[in-house]
Write a protein that holds these residues in place. Structure first.
Motif, mmCIF file in Angstrom:
data_model
loop_
_atom_site.group_PDB
_atom_site.id
_atom_site.type_symbol
_atom_site.label_atom_id
_atom_site.label_comp_id
_atom_site.label_asym_id
_atom_site.label_seq_id
_atom_site.Cartn_x
_atom_site.Cartn_y
_atom_site.Cartn_z
ATOM 1 N N GLN A 40 -4.061 11.862 6.749
ATOM 2 C CA GLN A 40 -3.773 10.422 6.714
ATOM 3 C C GLN A 40 -4.933 9.663 6.053
ATOM 4 O OE1 GLN A 40 -1.135 8.348 7.593
ATOM 5 N NE2 GLN A 40 -2.465 6.728 6.823
ATOM 6 N N GLN A 41 -6.153 10.105 6.367
ATOM 7 C CA GLN A 41 -7.347 9.443 5.826
ATOM 8 C C GLN A 41 -7.404 9.556 4.292
ATOM 9 O OE1 GLN A 41 -10.744 11.021 7.878
ATOM 10 N NE2 GLN A 41 -12.100 9.462 7.008
ATOM 11 N N ASP A 42 -7.145 10.756 3.776
ATOM 12 C CA ASP A 42 -7.157 10.961 2.315
ATOM 13 C C ASP A 42 -6.046 10.159 1.650
ATOM 14 O OD1 ASP A 42 -9.205 12.696 2.798
ATOM 15 O OD2 ASP A 42 -8.084 14.529 2.319
ATOM 16 N N CYS A 43 -4.888 10.082 2.332
ATOM 17 C CA CYS A 43 -3.752 9.312 1.782
ATOM 18 C C CYS A 43 -4.118 7.837 1.692
ATOM 19 C CB CYS A 43 -2.520 9.450 2.667
ATOM 20 S SG CYS A 43 -1.778 11.070 2.627
ATOM 21 N N ALA A 44 -4.733 7.329 2.748
ATOM 22 C CA ALA A 44 -5.108 5.912 2.778
ATOM 23 C C ALA A 44 -6.113 5.623 1.663
ATOM 24 C CB ALA A 44 -5.684 5.551 4.141
ATOM 25 N N ALA A 45 -7.059 6.533 1.458
ATOM 26 C CA ALA A 45 -8.063 6.342 0.399
ATOM 27 C C ALA A 45 -7.400 6.366 -0.978
ATOM 28 C CB ALA A 45 -9.131 7.433 0.493
ATOM 29 N N ALA A 46 -6.479 7.300 -1.178
ATOM 30 C CA ALA A 46 -5.788 7.389 -2.481
ATOM 31 C C ALA A 46 -4.931 6.148 -2.709
ATOM 32 C CB ALA A 46 -4.931 8.656 -2.541
ATOM 33 N N ALA A 47 -4.247 5.688 -1.648
ATOM 34 C CA ALA A 47 -3.396 4.498 -1.777
ATOM 35 C C ALA A 47 -4.252 3.276 -2.139
ATOM 36 C CB ALA A 47 -2.626 4.250 -0.480
ATOM 37 N N ALA A 48 -5.432 3.170 -1.518
ATOM 38 C CA ALA A 48 -6.319 2.036 -1.814
ATOM 39 C C ALA A 48 -6.796 2.110 -3.270
ATOM 40 C CB ALA A 48 -7.509 2.050 -0.855
ATOM 41 N N GLU A 49 -7.095 3.315 -3.740
ATOM 42 C CA GLU A 49 -7.547 3.498 -5.131
ATOM 43 C C GLU A 49 -6.433 3.078 -6.108
ATOM 44 O OE1 GLU A 49 -8.634 7.569 -6.046
ATOM 45 O OE2 GLU A 49 -8.799 7.095 -8.187
ATOM 46 N N ILE A 50 -5.207 3.508 -5.799
ATOM 47 C CA ILE A 50 -4.062 3.187 -6.665
ATOM 48 C C ILE A 50 -3.819 1.676 -6.691
ATOM 49 C CG2 ILE A 50 -1.538 3.379 -6.827
ATOM 50 C CD1 ILE A 50 -1.898 6.303 -5.743
ATOM 51 N N ALA A 51 -3.817 1.051 -5.500
ATOM 52 C CA ALA A 51 -3.578 -0.396 -5.432
ATOM 53 C C ALA A 51 -4.681 -1.148 -6.180
ATOM 54 C CB ALA A 51 -3.505 -0.847 -3.978
ATOM 55 N N GLY A 52 -5.927 -0.689 -6.004
ATOM 56 C CA GLY A 52 -7.061 -1.341 -6.660
ATOM 57 C C GLY A 52 -6.981 -1.243 -8.174
ATOM 58 N N LYS A 53 -6.571 -0.083 -8.682
ATOM 59 C CA LYS A 53 -6.554 0.114 -10.138
ATOM 60 C C LYS A 53 -5.346 -0.518 -10.810
ATOM 61 C CE LYS A 53 -9.400 4.194 -10.868
ATOM 62 N NZ LYS A 53 -9.412 5.636 -10.821
ATOM 63 N N THR A 54 -4.195 -0.555 -10.108
ATOM 64 C CA THR A 54 -2.952 -0.971 -10.774
ATOM 65 C C THR A 54 -2.412 -2.313 -10.282
ATOM 66 O OG1 THR A 54 -1.501 0.097 -9.142
ATOM 67 C CG2 THR A 54 -2.267 1.469 -10.986
ATOM 68 N N GLY A 55 -2.832 -2.728 -9.091
ATOM 69 C CA GLY A 55 -2.282 -3.957 -8.519
ATOM 70 C C GLY A 55 -0.925 -3.737 -7.841
ATOM 71 N N ALA A 56 -0.432 -2.500 -7.877
ATOM 72 C CA ALA A 56 0.868 -2.199 -7.241
ATOM 73 C C ALA A 56 0.676 -2.029 -5.740
ATOM 74 C CB ALA A 56 1.452 -0.926 -7.842
ATOM 75 N N LYS A 57 1.798 -2.132 -4.995
ATOM 76 C CA LYS A 57 1.743 -1.849 -3.562
ATOM 77 C C LYS A 57 1.641 -0.352 -3.367
ATOM 78 C CE LYS A 57 4.775 -5.546 -2.004
ATOM 79 N NZ LYS A 57 6.192 -5.748 -1.707
ATOM 80 N N ALA A 58 0.795 0.073 -2.409
ATOM 81 C CA ALA A 58 0.681 1.513 -2.127
ATOM 82 C C ALA A 58 0.356 1.715 -0.655
ATOM 83 C CB ALA A 58 -0.411 2.130 -3.002
ATOM 84 N N ILE A 59 1.025 2.693 -0.048
ATOM 85 C CA ILE A 59 0.721 3.033 1.349
ATOM 86 C C ILE A 59 0.411 4.524 1.445
ATOM 87 C CG2 ILE A 59 2.090 1.196 2.425
ATOM 88 C CD1 ILE A 59 4.272 3.411 2.942
ATOM 89 N N GLY A 60 -0.342 4.888 2.469
ATOM 90 C CA GLY A 60 -0.660 6.301 2.699
ATOM 91 C C GLY A 60 0.133 6.815 3.889
ATOM 92 N N LEU A 61 0.708 8.008 3.752
ATOM 93 C CA LEU A 61 1.499 8.602 4.835
ATOM 94 C C LEU A 61 1.021 10.025 5.093
ATOM 95 C CD1 LEU A 61 5.140 7.719 3.664
ATOM 96 C CD2 LEU A 61 3.831 6.539 5.427
ATOM 97 N N GLY A 62 0.413 10.258 6.253
ATOM 98 C CA GLY A 62 0.033 11.625 6.602
ATOM 99 C C GLY A 62 1.276 12.409 6.991
ATOM 100 N N LEU A 63 1.459 13.595 6.401
ATOM 101 C CA LEU A 63 2.604 14.431 6.800
ATOM 102 C C LEU A 63 2.376 15.879 6.405
ATOM 103 C CD1 LEU A 63 5.786 14.177 4.505
ATOM 104 C CD2 LEU A 63 3.448 14.222 3.694
ATOM 105 N N ASP A 64 3.126 16.750 7.073
ATOM 106 C CA ASP A 64 3.186 18.157 6.675
ATOM 107 C C ASP A 64 4.617 18.383 6.208
ATOM 108 O OD1 ASP A 64 3.521 20.878 6.513
ATOM 109 O OD2 ASP A 64 2.430 21.327 8.374
ATOM 110 N N VAL A 65 4.799 18.652 4.910
ATOM 111 C CA VAL A 65 6.165 18.732 4.366
ATOM 112 C C VAL A 65 6.972 19.908 4.925
ATOM 113 C CG1 VAL A 65 5.653 17.525 2.198
ATOM 114 C CG2 VAL A 65 5.442 20.035 2.308
ATOM 115 N N SER A 66 6.293 20.832 5.599
ATOM 116 C CA SER A 66 7.037 21.964 6.161
ATOM 117 C C SER A 66 7.640 21.629 7.530
ATOM 118 C CB SER A 66 6.139 23.202 6.249
ATOM 119 O OG SER A 66 5.114 22.994 7.193
ATOM 120 N N LYS A 67 7.421 20.398 7.998
ATOM 121 C CA LYS A 67 7.962 19.973 9.301
ATOM 122 C C LYS A 67 9.034 18.905 9.101
ATOM 123 C CE LYS A 67 4.592 21.868 12.051
ATOM 124 N NZ LYS A 67 3.296 21.982 11.360
ATOM 125 N N GLU A 68 10.230 19.201 9.566
ATOM 126 C CA GLU A 68 11.368 18.301 9.318
ATOM 127 C C GLU A 68 11.126 16.892 9.856
ATOM 128 O OE1 GLU A 68 15.282 19.604 10.752
ATOM 129 O OE2 GLU A 68 16.113 18.620 8.970
#
Ligand SMILES: NC(=O)c1ccc[n+]([C@@H]2O[C@H](COP(=O)([O-])OP(=O)(O)OC[C@H]3O[C@@H](n4cnc5c(N)ncnc54)[C@H](O)[C@@H]3O)[C@@H](O)[C@H]2O)c1
Length: 248
Positions: A40-68
């Motif tokens: 979740q922490q890495d996602c939040a950091a990446a989302a902040a980087e994306i929002a900062g660079k592009t001005g677009a909305k971005a959210i971070g979601l921690g998940l394990d794709v192998s879990k339904e």
């Protein structure tokens, strides 16, 4: 007008590498993006980087794709944040390389669970709102080795070949509701996944690639962007190779 203005996208494995580059490219073209990855922490950091660079909305979601349950929650949270989900990119992937005779059952299962089952679970969760909306794009990140096979990567190659079968089946099931499903098959791309290769191995790889170099994550992102946007409205069930000619 930006190519994905008004669209929303969820990209798995997007905290770094190719996934981050795809999320960044989509955001630069106006999409609101959900960055989904294990931490979740890495996602939040990446989302902040994306929002900062592009001005677009971005959210971070921690998940394990192998879990339904994680996959279902990620789609729900994306819809809660942005109102809808137009584009899903199944990019999360792992390797557990080894020759078959030494490969542990757990190494086979782990790779299948993330690379193949994860894409199935995410597509299933995203399909419900997409089919209802009668619109949507699903892009699965496969690999050249899913097409060619690779010694030392029986598990990974099988998972990536499986993704191509999944792509074509989903494309057929969802086409009546205008949900388009395609795959991108990258060759050797410069990321953490390939960083560990020895110089000698790299030289051998370059000799096999007609364009004589590794690809950049941004070059994969451009292919995903094409498949996510209006320019690919009549394309479904296809595999777009981004491999410098390595496999034709
Ligand atoms: N790098 C290459 O040369 C190359 C070539 C062909 C295909 N690919 C594919 O492209 C995709 C991205 O590769 P990359 O090179 O950026 O790799 P990477 O290892 O840099 O990134 C993969 C991301 O997936 C995440 N992830 C792993 N397991 C997960 C899980 N269970 N749930 C959610 N997220 C998870 C990781 O945390 C990581 O952030 C992968 O599917 C990979 O197989 C890469």
């Amino acid at each position: 007008m930006k190519r994905l203005e008004g669209k929303t996208a969820l990209v798995t494995g997007a905290a770094r590498g190719i996934g981050l580059e795809i999320a960044m490219a989509f955001a630069a073209e106006g999409a609101a993006v959900a960055v989904a990855d294990l931490s979740q922490q890495d996602c939040a950091a990446a989302a902040a980087e994306i929002a900062g660079k592009t001005g677009a909305k971005a959210i971070g979601l921690g998940l394990d794709v192998s879990k339904e349950a994680d996959c279902e929650r990620a789609i729900e949270e994306t819809i809660a944040a942005f109102g809808k989900v137009d584009i899903l990119v199944n990019n999360a992937g792992i390797t557990r390389d080894g020759l078959v005779l030494r490969m542990k059952e757990a190494d086979f299962d782990a790779v299948m669970d993330v690379n193949l089952k994860g894409a199935f679970l995410m597509a299933k969760a995203a399909a419900k709102p997409m089919l209802k909306a009668r619109a949507g794009r699903i892009i699965n990140i496969s690999s050249v080795v899913g097409q060619s096979g690779q010694a030392g990567q029986a598990n990974y190659s099988a998972s990536k070949a499986g993704l191509i079968g999944l792509t074509k089946s989903l494309a057929r099931e969802f086409a009546p509701r205008q949900v388009l499903v395609n795959a991108v098959a990258p060759g050797f791309i410069r990321t953490r996944m390939t960083e560990g290769l020895k110089d000698e191995a790299k030289t051998k790889i370059y000799e096999m690639i007609p364009l004589g170099r590794m690809g950049e994550p941004g070059e994969v992102a451009k292919a995903a962007l094409f498949l996510a946007g209006d320019d690919s409205a009549y394309i479904t069930g296809q595999v777009l190779a981004v491999n410098g000619g390595l496999y034709m």
